[in-house]
Structures are given as C-alpha cells and as structure tokens.
Scaffold this active site. Structure first.
Site, short mmCIF file in Angstrom:
data_model
loop_
_atom_site.label_atom_id
_atom_site.label_comp_id
_atom_site.label_asym_id
_atom_site.label_seq_id
_atom_site.Cartn_x
_atom_site.Cartn_y
_atom_site.Cartn_z
N SER A 188 0.83 -1.19 0.00
CA SER A 188 0.00 0.00 0.00
C SER A 188 0.88 1.25 0.00
O SER A 188 1.77 1.39 -0.84
CB SER A 188 -0.93 -0.05 1.22
OG SER A 188 -1.92 0.92 1.14
N ASP A 194 -8.91 -6.72 -4.22
CA ASP A 194 -8.52 -5.40 -3.68
C ASP A 194 -9.07 -4.32 -4.60
O ASP A 194 -8.63 -4.17 -5.74
CB ASP A 194 -7.00 -5.33 -3.60
CG ASP A 194 -6.49 -4.03 -2.99
OD1 ASP A 194 -7.31 -3.13 -2.73
OD2 ASP A 194 -5.27 -3.92 -2.78
N HIS A 254 -7.95 -5.32 0.14
CA HIS A 254 -6.66 -4.64 0.29
C HIS A 254 -5.85 -5.24 1.45
O HIS A 254 -4.62 -5.29 1.40
CB HIS A 254 -6.91 -3.14 0.53
CG HIS A 254 -5.67 -2.32 0.53
ND1 HIS A 254 -4.73 -2.40 -0.47
CD2 HIS A 254 -5.19 -1.40 1.41
CE1 HIS A 254 -3.73 -1.55 -0.20
NE2 HIS A 254 -3.99 -0.95 0.93
#
Lengths: 198, 380
Positions: free
Chosen positions: B155, B320, B353
């Site tokens: 991320s 995600d 995610h």
C-alpha cells in the site's frame, strides 16, 4: 537457480531461432525453462507471461522475469515493437482470441515464433478414420476435457497469416523430436513458424 | 519451506536522533527529528543483507516479535518476517521504521516542538513519500547500510519502495511493491478526504491543537477508521465473515448495534481512536494523495523510472478494490517500458486490500521465491 544444460527438443528449436542478446517475450511461458536457458546461453533480456500464479512462482525461482496475465486480454502491458522475438509455444490452439494474439505479437515484437500441434499429422487422421478424436503425446486430452479449441493444419495457419499480410519467414515441422521435410502436413506432429511483417 | 509459526522473539524499539535539518517537499525545513525503529537479524560483514520494511497508513516500526513474553499482539507483519519466514531474519537484517509524522515514537504532530515546548499539533508540516525516503536514507547511513538488499512495502509502503528505486537508484537492489499504485485515483483521494473531514469537523479536533485541551477527536477518528476499514475489505470477504448475521438473532427496530458487521466496525473504530493520533491520520492520507513520482517528469512514469536500477516484484490481489490489480499493472507496464527487471503476481484472494497482510498461499510462495533470489544475490 539451477543451470539448464538441455532443453526439450521443441524448445531448443525455438531457442536456435533467437538472436543472442535480443529482447524476448515468451507468452504462456510455463515454468520459464525457455527463458532461463536463453538468459544463460544467449544473454537475452526477456519477460515471460503466464496465467497461472504457480508458474510465475516457478519463473521467479528460475530467475526469469514473469508477468502474471491473461493472453486472451491482449498484451496491453507491452508497448509497440518492444521485442525482437515474441514466442507462443503450443498455446495458440488453446486460445479463444487466436487471430488477435497473432496481431498483438507482431505489434509488440518484430518477429513472432508460433508453434502448435499439427492436426494434419497422419496419426490424428488415422484416429479420426477409426471414429475417434485424436489423442497423442502432443495432444494428450480427450475431446471432453481438451483445452485445445482451435485446431489447424499447416495450410490453415499459413492462410491466417496471409489474410493478415504476415509473412512466413521460416517453417520447421517435427515428429518425435526430428525434423520432417517430406510430406510435412502428413508426417509432422509439431509445427514451428517464424513470422513477421517484413 | 517457510515456517509461519516461528518468531523473532522479544524485541525493543530503538531511536535515532538527527540534528541535520531535513528540507521537505512543502518547502518547510524540519530542524531536527527523531526516528523510532526496530531491527531483527544480523547485518553481515559486507553490510549487504539489509531489508527495509516501509509501513502503510496506520503501521509503524514494530514489524515483528513481541515486547514482552505476555504481549498479546505481535508486530504487524509477524506472519511474513521472522526466522524461516519469507523475509527470513536468519538471512536478512530487517529494519522497520516509524515514518516522520507518525505517532509511534518518531517525530510527528503529537511530539513536542523543541522551539516552544508544546506539541507540534497543527504546525507540524505535511510530509510526503519522498520526504520519508530521504529520512529513511539518513537512517540507513546511521546503520552503515549503503545499499538495501530490498525495500519492501504494501500500500503506502509500496509507494515508498517505488520512490526509493527512483530517488536512490544505487542504494536499493530490489523493490517489492505490494498492493500499491503509482498514484491515487480520484475515487481513492475522495475516500481519504471523507476520512479527513470526519476528523477535522469533530468539535474535539480544535484545529489540530487538541492536545493542550486534553481532548481527542475520537468520533472523527472512529468514523475515518470505519470508512477506511470498509474499503480495505472486499464485498465477498465481508459477506463470508459477517453476512447479515444479527447479534441478537432478531431485528430490534432501533439504531443500536444489530448486525455483526456494525459491531465489528465500531469495535475497530473504537480501538483505533484509542491509540492513533488524528493529525498523523490526516498527514498519512495526504502523503498518499500527493504521491505521484511521474509528476516531475511531465506525468510520464516511464521517464520517472528510467534511472531506477533495482529489480522489482509487483504484487496485487484480485479482490482489492482500493488498490486494484489494474493500478499495479500500470506500474508493471511502466517498468517494462523502462526496460526494468520485473516480476508481477496477481494473487487470488478474498481479503481485499488487507490481503497484503494475510498469508494466502500463492502470496507466501511468491514472496518466498523472490526473497530466495534476493538472498542468493547478496549471499545472505
């Protein structure tokens, strides 16, 4: 990383067509054996593409750059004329978008190397005459579970090339790991084409 | 084979204080600052086996291990970092660092500004991903690491790994960019702004200077976290875990917690608002929004990546939608066009995610295989 000394005969033939230190894209690269060999013996700079994450993992282990992707969706990750050679080994017959992938290969590369099992091979014809769909070493599937949906013979592939103004630069036909030059469409089980726009 | 049960054991945070001013992207200069970090494993004689772990929005330096024998929770990436795990502390010297602006020991809005003896609060400058990378490079100098074997992050952490490859091409051999993006989309920035608005409009926020008043903008933080959490999970994953389950089994025809998902989100929000700093949350989301390494190159990511010399592993997860596979493929496409060595895996997962923190088998296998390659290169 293991050092590969020998390649499968069909992959060796492809490898012989690849120029040293060239840029190579191997579509449906499996565990990356062709690219690993080419990197070690011909210092090529290459990428493999495969749909299966486990094959990508195997490629990583073999020191090969692998991109997980679906060939049916095209080659959007690759820009025009990025490669000298684009390889599609024994995969085109299993693809939905047969014509599209051929065009994509020659968009991203100067030359395409396409190999496929020759449906015209006499053993296949013989099995059909006996009333069955062919099953062989090169096509080891039953009709109900085969991934191979677009069968062709030598002339069929050459017609597709001609339709798209693609030139056949070289053709080799093999059976049992040996080259066949007499009656290739009857006596050859595997076809190898080097094609381009030139 | 990786052993997911072994641990680095009991660990302790360390601090590094820097007196050399740090010029920031915003034009502000941070005169002095502290970075809090942890290390696991041993730096080899050649100093070639260092791995930097960059954290995401709510992460920190406590990547693996526990602070005491009865510590209930291990570090945030304990399933990936440890002896025999993919990021193997028997082979690598692993560094986790809390970024500037954080709230876990490094200098940030809740730290005391030495100029006035009060918490920085609203006066703490906005920092960016390149600012973090510069600060991390100074920490690497302090640790005697000229070149990282790998910089790894998921991320926002993946953005730092990518930035490292651009800003310090000679100091990073591999960048592992997981569940990340080359820049945020409008939708992604929009989510961040709703989270920020929740915090900023909380009456207890007091313009960011709530510390002196003994308040915490708890409601804002809680809402921000609840919203974020929804976007970190997938519809399928949430459905699998909670479905329409009711806590009491019956509709109550009121507005209290009824569905299990409500209970879960409120619990997560409450827990988060107990320990996370509101200003840090604002700052981290801004760092996400501003990240765009192509911006200095006329929007051309390929040009931005040209001078990188690292090899790359890019990974994404099918479910995600906050950092979708399409966004990772943009990075991959640019890396290929720039002629870089890159591997890309698109991992089948229901975890959304959050999958970058989980252990879906193909993900663990991919990390293991790639880090074996890294280890072989640095003789770790």
């Amino acid at each position: 990383m293991t050092t590969l000394t020998t390649l499968r005969p069909d992959l060796q033939l492809i490898a012989d067509w690849v120029a040293p230190a060239s840029r190579v894209l191997d579509l449906g690269c499996g565990e990356g054996e062709l690219l690993a060999w080419l990197q070690q013996h011909k210092q090529v700079n290459g990428y493999g593409v495969d749909f299966d994450v486990n094959n990508v993992v195997s490629c990583v282990k073999a020191g090969v750059n692998a991109i997980q992707g679906d060939l049916e969706a095209g080659l959007a990750e690759f820009e025009d004329q990025r490669f000298e050679h684009v390889v599609l080994s024994q995969t085109i017959q299993a693809m939905q978008h047969t014509e599209e992938i051929l065009l994509e290969m020659l968009r991203v590369g100067r030359e395409a190397i396409v190999t496929f099992p020759n449906f015209g091979y006499w053993q296949n014809r013989w099995q059909i005459m006996q009333g069955h769909m062919p099953v062989s070493d090169d096509m080891p599937y039953q009709w109900y579970n085969t991934p191979n949906i677009h069968w062709c013979m030598l002339g069929d592939f050459e017609n597709l090339c001609a339709k798209n103004h693609i030139r056949v630069l070289e053709r080799v036909v093999m059976a049992h790991g040996r080259r066949v030059s007499f009656l290739p469409n009857l006596r050859g089980s595997l076809a190898f084409y080097r094609v381009g726009r030139g | 084979m990786s052993n997911l049960s072994s641990s680095v054991g009991i660990v302790a945070p360390q601090h590094a204080d820097f007196a050399t001013p740090l010029p920031l992207s915003s034009g502000h200069v941070l005169a002095s600052y502290r970075l809090t970090f942890e290390t696991y494993g041993t730096l080899n004689a050649a100093r070639s086996n260092g791995i930097l772990i960059c954290h995401a929005l709510s992460g920190h330096h406590h990547v693996a291990g526990r602070y005491s024998a009865d510590d209930k929770a291990a570090g945030w990436w304990d399933n990936m970092v440890g002896p025999g795990k993919p990021i193997d502390t028997n082979r690598f010297f692993v560094v986790g660092v809390n970024n500037l602006g954080g709230c876990h020991g490094s200098t940030g809005p809740s730290s005391i500004d030495p100029d006035c003896g009060q918490p920085w609060g609203s006066r703490f400058p906005v920092v960016t991903v390149p600012d973090w990378v510069t600060a991390q490079a100074r920490l690497a100098d302090r640790l005697g690491i000229d070149r990282w074997a790998a910089v790894i992050g998921g991320s926002l952490g993946g953005m730092q790994a990518l930035q490292w490859s651009i800003d310090y091409p000679d100091r990073i051999a591999h960048a592992l960019v997981i569940a990340s993006a080359p820049k945020l989309s409008a939708q992604n920035i929009a989510f961040n702004d709703v989270a920020r608005q929740a915090i900023i409009t909380d009456p207890d926020f007091l313009g960011g200077d709530f510390y002196a008043h003994g308040t915490i903008p708890r409601r804002g933080l809680r809402l921000a976290r609840m919203l974020g959490h929804i976007t970190y999970l997938s519809d399928d994953g949430m459905g699998e875990k909670f479905g329409r389950m009711l806590r009491s089994g019956e509709y109550q025809f009121g507005y209290d917690v009824e569905f299990e998902i409500e209970s879960y989100l409120r619990y997560q929000g409450d827990k988060f608002s107990d320990y996370f700093d509101a200003n840090t949350y604002l700052l981290m989301t801004k760092a996400l929004d501003y990240f765009d390494p192509a911006k200095d190159y006329g929007g051309d990511l390929v040009a931005a990546l040209k001078k990188a010399s690292a090899s790359f592993l890019v990974a994404s997860f099918t479910s995600d939608w906050r950092f979708s596979p399409e966004r990772s493929r943009e990075t991959v496409k640019a890396l290929i066009a720039a002629g870089k060595r890159v591997c890309y895996g698109e991992i089948e997962s229901v975890h959304g995610h959050d999958a970058f923190l989980m252990t879906d088998q193909p993900y663990v296998d991919l990390m293991q295989a790639y880090l074996d390659r890294v280890a072989a290169e640095v003789n770790a």
